[in-house]
Design a protein around this motif. Structure first.
Motif, PDB file in Angstrom:
ATOM      1  N   ASN A   1      69.500  23.809  99.633  1.00 26.42           N
ATOM      2  CA  ASN A   1      68.320  22.959  99.595  1.00 26.42           C
ATOM      3  C   ASN A   1      68.685  21.550  99.126  1.00 26.42           C
ATOM      4  O   ASN A   1      69.832  21.276  98.744  1.00 26.42           O
ATOM      5  CB  ASN A   1      67.209  23.574  98.737  1.00 26.42           C
ATOM      6  CG  ASN A   1      67.614  23.715  97.282  1.00 26.42           C
ATOM      7  OD1 ASN A   1      68.264  22.842  96.698  1.00 26.42           O
ATOM      8  ND2 ASN A   1      67.225  24.833  96.656  1.00 26.42           N
ATOM      9  N   GLU A   2      67.708  20.643  99.163  1.00 25.77           N
ATOM     10  CA  GLU A   2      67.986  19.238  98.866  1.00 25.77           C
ATOM     11  C   GLU A   2      68.461  19.040  97.432  1.00 25.77           C
ATOM     12  O   GLU A   2      69.333  18.215  97.160  1.00 25.77           O
ATOM     13  CB  GLU A   2      66.730  18.402  99.130  1.00 25.77           C
ATOM     14  CG  GLU A   2      66.971  16.908  99.073  1.00 25.77           C
ATOM     15  CD  GLU A   2      65.819  16.110  99.640  1.00 25.77           C
ATOM     16  OE1 GLU A   2      65.933  14.876  99.665  1.00 25.77           O
ATOM     17  OE2 GLU A   2      64.812  16.720 100.069  1.00 25.77           O
TER      18      GLU A   2
ATOM     19  N   GLU B   1      72.177  20.030  97.174  1.00 24.69           N
ATOM     20  CA  GLU B   1      73.161  19.197  97.860  1.00 24.69           C
ATOM     21  C   GLU B   1      73.790  18.160  96.938  1.00 24.69           C
ATOM     22  O   GLU B   1      74.882  17.658  97.205  1.00 24.69           O
ATOM     23  CB  GLU B   1      72.556  18.512  99.084  1.00 24.69           C
ATOM     24  CG  GLU B   1      71.760  17.263  98.800  1.00 24.69           C
ATOM     25  CD  GLU B   1      71.167  16.614 100.042  1.00 24.69           C
ATOM     26  OE1 GLU B   1      71.064  15.381 100.049  1.00 24.69           O
ATOM     27  OE2 GLU B   1      70.774  17.322 100.994  1.00 24.69           O
TER      28      GLU B   1
ATOM     29  N   ILE C   1      73.843  11.466 106.152  1.00 24.09           N
ATOM     30  CA  ILE C   1      73.231  12.741 105.779  1.00 24.09           C
ATOM     31  C   ILE C   1      71.980  12.958 106.622  1.00 24.09           C
ATOM     32  O   ILE C   1      71.089  12.114 106.669  1.00 24.09           O
ATOM     33  CB  ILE C   1      72.877  12.759 104.281  1.00 24.09           C
ATOM     34  CG1 ILE C   1      74.150  12.561 103.442  1.00 24.09           C
ATOM     35  CG2 ILE C   1      72.181  14.054 103.902  1.00 24.09           C
ATOM     36  CD1 ILE C   1      73.891  12.365 101.974  1.00 24.09           C
ATOM     37  N   HIS C   2      71.940  14.088 107.293  1.00 24.64           N
ATOM     38  CA  HIS C   2      70.795  14.426 108.142  1.00 24.64           C
ATOM     39  C   HIS C   2      70.328  15.831 107.794  1.00 24.64           C
ATOM     40  O   HIS C   2      70.968  16.823 108.153  1.00 24.64           O
ATOM     41  CB  HIS C   2      71.190  14.350 109.620  1.00 24.64           C
ATOM     42  CG  HIS C   2      70.141  14.899 110.545  1.00 24.64           C
ATOM     43  ND1 HIS C   2      70.403  15.844 111.514  1.00 24.64           N
ATOM     44  CD2 HIS C   2      68.802  14.642 110.636  1.00 24.64           C
ATOM     45  CE1 HIS C   2      69.294  16.144 112.155  1.00 24.64           C
ATOM     46  NE2 HIS C   2      68.308  15.433 111.652  1.00 24.64           N
ATOM     47  N   ARG C   3      69.225  15.916 107.063  1.00 28.95           N
ATOM     48  CA  ARG C   3      68.674  17.225 106.701  1.00 28.95           C
ATOM     49  C   ARG C   3      67.741  17.672 107.817  1.00 28.95           C
ATOM     50  O   ARG C   3      66.688  17.074 108.041  1.00 28.95           O
ATOM     51  CB  ARG C   3      67.946  17.154 105.361  1.00 28.95           C
ATOM     52  CG  ARG C   3      67.329  18.495 104.945  1.00 28.95           C
ATOM     53  CD  ARG C   3      67.005  18.554 103.475  1.00 28.95           C
ATOM     54  NE  ARG C   3      68.210  18.658 102.652  1.00 28.95           N
ATOM     55  CZ  ARG C   3      68.876  19.787 102.444  1.00 28.95           C
ATOM     56  NH1 ARG C   3      68.461  20.921 103.000  1.00 28.95           N
ATOM     57  NH2 ARG C   3      69.956  19.791 101.695  1.00 28.95           N
ATOM     58  N   TRP C   4      68.104  18.745 108.511  1.00 29.46           N
ATOM     59  CA  TRP C   4      67.340  19.204 109.657  1.00 29.46           C
ATOM     60  C   TRP C   4      66.562  20.489 109.377  1.00 29.46           C
ATOM     61  O   TRP C   4      65.796  20.953 110.237  1.00 29.46           O
ATOM     62  CB  TRP C   4      68.243  19.385 110.880  1.00 29.46           C
ATOM     63  CG  TRP C   4      69.525  20.115 110.631  1.00 29.46           C
ATOM     64  CD1 TRP C   4      70.703  19.580 110.185  1.00 29.46           C
ATOM     65  CD2 TRP C   4      69.770  21.507 110.828  1.00 29.46           C
ATOM     66  NE1 TRP C   4      71.668  20.559 110.100  1.00 29.46           N
ATOM     67  CE2 TRP C   4      71.127  21.745 110.488  1.00 29.46           C
ATOM     68  CE3 TRP C   4      68.984  22.582 111.275  1.00 29.46           C
ATOM     69  CZ2 TRP C   4      71.707  23.022 110.564  1.00 29.46           C
ATOM     70  CZ3 TRP C   4      69.560  23.841 111.353  1.00 29.46           C
ATOM     71  CH2 TRP C   4      70.904  24.047 111.009  1.00 29.46           C
ATOM     72  N   ARG C   5      66.761  21.064 108.209  1.00 30.09           N
ATOM     73  CA  ARG C   5      65.936  22.158 107.714  1.00 30.09           C
ATOM     74  C   ARG C   5      65.870  22.013 106.188  1.00 30.09           C
ATOM     75  O   ARG C   5      66.772  21.417 105.587  1.00 30.09           O
ATOM     76  CB  ARG C   5      66.524  23.533 108.066  1.00 30.09           C
ATOM     77  CG  ARG C   5      66.478  23.923 109.534  1.00 30.09           C
ATOM     78  CD  ARG C   5      65.060  24.193 109.998  1.00 30.09           C
ATOM     79  NE  ARG C   5      65.049  24.744 111.354  1.00 30.09           N
ATOM     80  CZ  ARG C   5      65.114  24.024 112.459  1.00 30.09           C
ATOM     81  NH1 ARG C   5      65.191  22.698 112.374  1.00 30.09           N
ATOM     82  NH2 ARG C   5      65.074  24.599 113.653  1.00 30.09           N
TER      83      ARG C   5
ATOM     84  N   TRP D   1      66.711  24.006 104.197  1.00 29.63           N
ATOM     85  CA  TRP D   1      67.840  24.765 103.673  1.00 29.63           C
ATOM     86  C   TRP D   1      69.156  24.457 104.383  1.00 29.63           C
ATOM     87  O   TRP D   1      70.140  25.179 104.223  1.00 29.63           O
ATOM     88  CB  TRP D   1      67.556  26.269 103.769  1.00 29.63           C
ATOM     89  CG  TRP D   1      66.815  26.655 105.019  1.00 29.63           C
ATOM     90  CD1 TRP D   1      65.460  26.809 105.149  1.00 29.63           C
ATOM     91  CD2 TRP D   1      67.374  26.924 106.319  1.00 29.63           C
ATOM     92  NE1 TRP D   1      65.137  27.163 106.445  1.00 29.63           N
ATOM     93  CE2 TRP D   1      66.282  27.247 107.175  1.00 29.63           C
ATOM     94  CE3 TRP D   1      68.664  26.947 106.841  1.00 29.63           C
ATOM     95  CZ2 TRP D   1      66.465  27.562 108.531  1.00 29.63           C
ATOM     96  CZ3 TRP D   1      68.842  27.258 108.180  1.00 29.63           C
ATOM     97  CH2 TRP D   1      67.754  27.557 108.997  1.00 29.63           C
TER      98      TRP D   1
ATOM     99  N   VAL E   1      71.756  20.993 105.913  1.00 33.03           N
ATOM    100  CA  VAL E   1      71.961  19.551 105.994  1.00 33.03           C
ATOM    101  C   VAL E   1      73.307  19.242 106.645  1.00 33.03           C
ATOM    102  O   VAL E   1      74.312  19.902 106.374  1.00 33.03           O
ATOM    103  CB  VAL E   1      71.877  18.905 104.588  1.00 33.03           C
ATOM    104  CG1 VAL E   1      72.942  19.454 103.638  1.00 33.03           C
ATOM    105  CG2 VAL E   1      71.944  17.384 104.672  1.00 33.03           C
ATOM    106  N   ASP E   2      73.317  18.257 107.558  1.00 28.84           N
ATOM    107  CA  ASP E   2      74.560  17.734 108.135  1.00 28.84           C
ATOM    108  C   ASP E   2      75.109  16.652 107.212  1.00 28.84           C
ATOM    109  O   ASP E   2      74.347  15.800 106.725  1.00 28.84           O
ATOM    110  CB  ASP E   2      74.308  17.065 109.493  1.00 28.84           C
ATOM    111  CG  ASP E   2      73.905  18.042 110.581  1.00 28.84           C
ATOM    112  OD1 ASP E   2      74.062  19.254 110.388  1.00 28.84           O
ATOM    113  OD2 ASP E   2      73.433  17.564 111.628  1.00 28.84           O
TER     114      ASP E   2
END
Length: 255
Positions: free
Chosen positions: A149-150, A153, A166-170, A172, A174-175
């Motif tokens: 989770n954020e 991270e 940083i690309h959070r796509w869910r 739970w 993150v890229d």
């Protein structure tokens, strides 16, 4: 005049296994007019091999811009320092997090059958990664997906957030990409290599990780199923993928 068209994959060219026949026809028309084609995706070169061959596309900007391949072979790459990846793997083991590492030719993971990875696999589809073996030499890694989770991270990013894309796509997942890389910077490197200017390029996308890409070219096109933030940045908004949006845009604004 458009000389290159770049396409995001998920939600743009295809929706899981659905790829409209009208999209295939539109890409063929572009090639017949001398327009070069490129995939521009957050996925890995490894995952894109079958699609790239199916659509006869030579160039692929993958890993959110960190890797550029021609017919599957690395041309440019911006990899993480190996000690950074090793530290992340140690942190992941300490916290029982799954990590997915994108190399040039394979995907690797530290945890097989992780529940969050399996959920992502069900939702958007992932090819099976190769389990990392203890003591195995670390390959060059161009993108890392953390299943956390954020709040968690922070243990990986610490005080270096400005050093990564940083690309959070869910909630739970993150890229993370090195040195602030994104699709726009990756595409720009390809354009420099091909000696093309941004105004000679059209780019298609649907997600938040396409924002920089859409803004960086002369003809930025958001899919009808795109997020509102991307539609606001795009020069044009076409129809959705299920309404033949690629073909519509190619006929209306490129050809």
């Amino acid at each position: 005049m458009i000389k290159l068209a770049a396409f995001d994959v998920d939600g743009t060219l295809r929706d899981r296994d659905y790829l409209p026949e009208s999209t295939r026809t539109a890409l063929l028309k572009l090639k017949e007019r001398g327009v070069a084609l490129a995939l521009c995706t957050g996925r890995s070169e490894y995952e894109m091999e079958s699609l790239r061959k199916e659509l006869a596309i030579d160039w692929a900007v993958t890993c959110n811009g960190s890797h550029i391949g021609y017919q599957g072979k690395t041309v440019f790459g911006n990899a993480f320092p190996k000690e950074t990846v090793a530290g992340w793997l140690h942190e992941a083991e300490r916290n029982n997090h799954a990590v997915l590492l994108y190399g040039a030719e394979l995907m690797f993971t530290n945890r097989e059958n992780d529940s969050l990875f399996l959920q992502a696999q069900r939702e958007i589809g992932f090819m099976e990664p190769v389990p990392l073996q203890t003591g195995e030499e670390m390959p060059d890694v161009y993108q890392c997906i953390m299943f956390c989770n954020e709040e968690e991270e922070t243990g990986y990013i610490r005080d270096r957030r400005e050093s990564y894309y940083i690309h959070r796509w869910r909630p739970w997942a993150v890229d993370i990409n090195p040195n602030g890389m994104n699709k726009a910077l990756g595409l720009r490197r390809l354009l420099d290599h091909l000696q093309l200017a941004p105004h000679e390029v059209a780019a298609f996308g649907d997600g938040l990780n396409d924002l920089e890409l859409i803004e960086s070219v002369g003809t930025g096109i958001a899919m009808g199923n795109a997020c509102d933030e991307l539609k606001a940045k795009a020069r044009f908004v076409t129809k959705s993928i299920h309404e033949n949006g690629i073909a519509y845009a190619v006929e209306k604004w490129i050809l």
